[in-house]
Enzyme design. Structure first.
Site, PDB file in Angstrom:
ATOM      1  N   LYS A  57       0.935  -1.129  -0.008  1.00  0.00           N
ATOM      2  CA  LYS A  57       0.090  -0.197  -0.026  1.00  0.00           C
ATOM      3  C   LYS A  57       0.988   1.238   0.174  1.00  0.00           C
ATOM      4  CE  LYS A  57      -3.809  -2.405   2.269  1.00  0.00           C
ATOM      5  NZ  LYS A  57      -4.503  -2.858   3.470  1.00  0.00           N
ATOM      6  N   GLN A 101      -4.082  -1.378   9.771  1.00  0.00           N
ATOM      7  CA  GLN A 101      -3.922  -3.136   9.350  1.00  0.00           C
ATOM      8  C   GLN A 101      -4.506  -4.012  10.271  1.00  0.00           C
ATOM      9  OE1 GLN A 101      -3.186  -3.666   5.711  1.00  0.00           O
ATOM     10  NE2 GLN A 101      -4.308  -5.620   6.025  1.00  0.00           N
ATOM     11  N   ASP A 124     -10.341   3.516   4.928  1.00  0.00           N
ATOM     12  CA  ASP A 124     -10.866   2.236   4.732  1.00  0.00           C
ATOM     13  C   ASP A 124     -12.336   2.107   4.556  1.00  0.00           C
ATOM     14  OD1 ASP A 124      -8.792   0.183   4.272  1.00  0.00           O
ATOM     15  OD2 ASP A 124      -8.388   0.140   6.265  1.00  0.00           O
TER      16      ASP A 124
END
Ligand code: NAP
Length: 307
Positions: A57, A101, A124
């Site tokens: 990412k 994460q 997200d």
């Protein structure tokens, strides 16, 4: 003599190509913005899969002209320390997007951490504020995987409005937001889960079928309506012997990974391909879209924070 009708194979939806298109849109948007939006990917501990995801990412962000960086914290990090770190990133004006994460070590509540991220930086799309906006049909930072699926469906050119869409799976990160996005586009949406009765009959109603379960070969050819768009979100790592259950030799060699394991989706790709109108492969379908949509969400967050 009457010749048998040829089997017409589905058109393959190329997730890598669509992801590249989104990435070039993101790079162009960054140029237009005139500054580099900042994305911080937080990782706690040493889960090998998380290490790869977070590194990829941050790398992709840099490639597209964003300021992507990884914040790696030790496995022993306390919940209070992680919450304090998230608070610092919330207040840091150079940071436009924050992602933490998952999974997190057991001493940390993922829910508390997600709730602590500033909704405007929640790239997200997991914060309850953004989930609420999404379900109200208002502009929100939508979760990346289902947002990517929408782009894949759009790439087929089919009309979503009025279509019967069947979503298999009701998780907070894929199934539920997927259904909300399809509903926003005026599909008639059915959500299936482990207690759904006669799953095959429900799937057969779908002009669009999105499988997000985590069970190989769950969706078989007999379940799929001819011509349907079939999107396979599932990612299942299975033993190499699994390839014996696949229909075509070419699939067996395509899927066989170096370490002998195989990545397959939830759909019996080789057979459903002969029934569906469009289908995503695994790998190379939904997978590449998730990071691309994360980059797009970061640009959107940067634009909105400064609007
Ligand atoms: P999850 O949280 O485990 O949810 C799975 C869902 O499937 C649940 O709602 C469950 O129902 C339902 N289910 C289980 N067995 C079923 C059955 N026999 N029939 C119908 N529904 C059934 O999984 P997730 O996080 O949503 O992920 C789903 C899959 O997508 C996984 O393979 C994951 O690796 C993959 N994934 C891929 C990406 C990507 O970028 N490509 C991103 C995220 C996830 P209940 O709610 O009743 O238990």
């Amino acid at each position: 003599m009457v010749e048998a009708a040829p089997i017409v194979s589905a058109q393959i939806i190329d997730g890598k190509a669509v992801a590249r298109q989104i990435e070039s849109e993101v790079a162009a948007a960054v140029e237009r913005l005139g500054f580099a939006p900042g994305l911080v990917a937080v990782r706690v501990g040493n889960d090998p899969a998380s290490e790869v995801y977070v590194r990829n990412k941050a790398k992709k962000a840099q490639e597209l002209g964003l300021r992507g960086r990884e914040l790696a914290l030790p496995e022993s990090t306390s919940e209070a320390d992680l919450l304090a770190e998230v608070g610092r990133l919330n207040r840091d004006d150079s940071v436009d997007g924050i992602l933490v994460q998952l999974p997190l070590p057991k001493q940390i509540s993922a829910q508390k951490v997600i709730d602590a991220i500033a909704p405007a930086k929640d790239v997200d799309g997991f914060h309850p504020f953004n989930v609420g906006l999404l379900h109200l049909g208002r502009p929100a930072l939508a979760p990346c995987t289902p947002a990517g699926v929408m782009r894949l469906i759009d790439s087929t050119g089919i009309r979503i409005e009025g279509a019967n869409a069947v979503v298999i799976g009701r998780s907070d990160i894929v199934g539920k937001p997927m259904a909300a996005l399809l509903l926003q586009r005026h599909a008639t949406v059915t959500i299936c889960h482990s207690r759904t009765r006669d799953l095959a009959a429900v799937i057969h109603q779908g002009d669009i079928v999105v499988a997000a379960v985590g069970k190989p070969l769950l969706v078989t050819a007999g379940m799929v309506k001819p011509g349907a768009v079939v999107i396979d979100v599932g990612m299942n790592r299975v033993d190499a012997s699994f390839t014996d259950r696949l229909a075509h030799d070419s699939d067996k060699s395509r899927l066989l990974a170096k370490n002998g394991s195989v990545l397959v989706g939830d759909v019996d790709y080789a057979r459903v391909r002969d029934v569906a109108g469009w289908i995503t492969p695994v790998p190379g379908g939904v997978g590449p879209m998730t990071i691309a949509m994360l980059m797009q969400n970061t640009v959107t967050a940067a634009e909105r924070r400064r609007a």
